[in-house]
Design a protein around this motif. Structure first.
Motif, PDB file in Angstrom:
ATOM      1  N   UNK A 188      12.985  -4.708 -26.413  1.00  0.00           N
ATOM      2  CA  UNK A 188      13.987  -5.090 -25.419  1.00  0.00           C
ATOM      3  C   UNK A 188      14.607  -6.438 -25.769  1.00  0.00           C
ATOM      4  N   UNK A 189      13.785  -7.411 -26.127  1.00  0.00           N
ATOM      5  CA  UNK A 189      14.317  -8.732 -26.483  1.00  0.00           C
ATOM      6  C   UNK A 189      15.160  -8.671 -27.743  1.00  0.00           C
ATOM      7  N   UNK A 243      -6.179  -1.504 -24.409  1.00  0.00           N
ATOM      8  CA  UNK A 243      -5.505  -2.171 -25.515  1.00  0.00           C
ATOM      9  C   UNK A 243      -4.256  -1.409 -25.953  1.00  0.00           C
ATOM     10  N   UNK A 244      -4.303  -0.080 -25.924  1.00  0.00           N
ATOM     11  CA  UNK A 244      -3.099   0.715 -26.241  1.00  0.00           C
ATOM     12  C   UNK A 244      -2.000   0.452 -25.228  1.00  0.00           C
ATOM     13  N   UNK A 245      -2.355   0.382 -23.962  1.00  0.00           N
ATOM     14  CA  UNK A 245      -1.375   0.097 -22.918  1.00  0.00           C
ATOM     15  C   UNK A 245      -0.759  -1.292 -23.110  1.00  0.00           C
ATOM     16  N   UNK A 267       3.193  -2.165 -24.011  1.00  0.00           N
ATOM     17  CA  UNK A 267       4.019  -3.090 -23.220  1.00  0.00           C
ATOM     18  C   UNK A 267       4.573  -4.217 -24.079  1.00  0.00           C
ATOM     19  N   UNK A 268       3.753  -4.764 -24.967  1.00  0.00           N
ATOM     20  CA  UNK A 268       4.223  -5.845 -25.846  1.00  0.00           C
ATOM     21  C   UNK A 268       5.294  -5.316 -26.803  1.00  0.00           C
TER      22      UNK A 268
END
Length: 83
Positions: free
Chosen positions: A63-64, A50-52, A56-57
């Motif tokens: 980035x967006x 879940x941390x990973x 990423x999210x």
């Protein structure tokens, strides 16, 4: 014949809590664990995955955000060009 305890025993929702939001959140986490298959993992393994996923999210959102800000500033910069 006695049933053995499985990892899903600790995932079942607690229906004794009075707060509606807490019950809804527990049900959402329970459904997420079933949907992704994370219920088969131990608690520390679920935490790491879940941390990973959150990392990423978060990186994707950052980035967006930077990308959209760059587009916005780029389009606004065209007004300053000489005619």
């Amino acid at each position: 014949m006695a049933l053995s305890k499985t990892n899903t025993d600790s995932l079942c929702c607690d229906t004794t809590s009075k707060n509606v939001f807490v019950r809804w959140m527990e049900l959402a986490v329970y459904r997420f664990n079933l949907w992704t298959g994370l219920y088969m993992l131990e608690r520390h393994e679920r935490f790491l995955i879940n941390c990973l996923v959150l990392l990423c999210v978060g990186a994707s959102c950052l980035y967006l955000g930077v990308l959209s800000l760059g587009f916005y500033n780029g389009f606004m910069g065209f007004e300053d060009l000489p005619q």
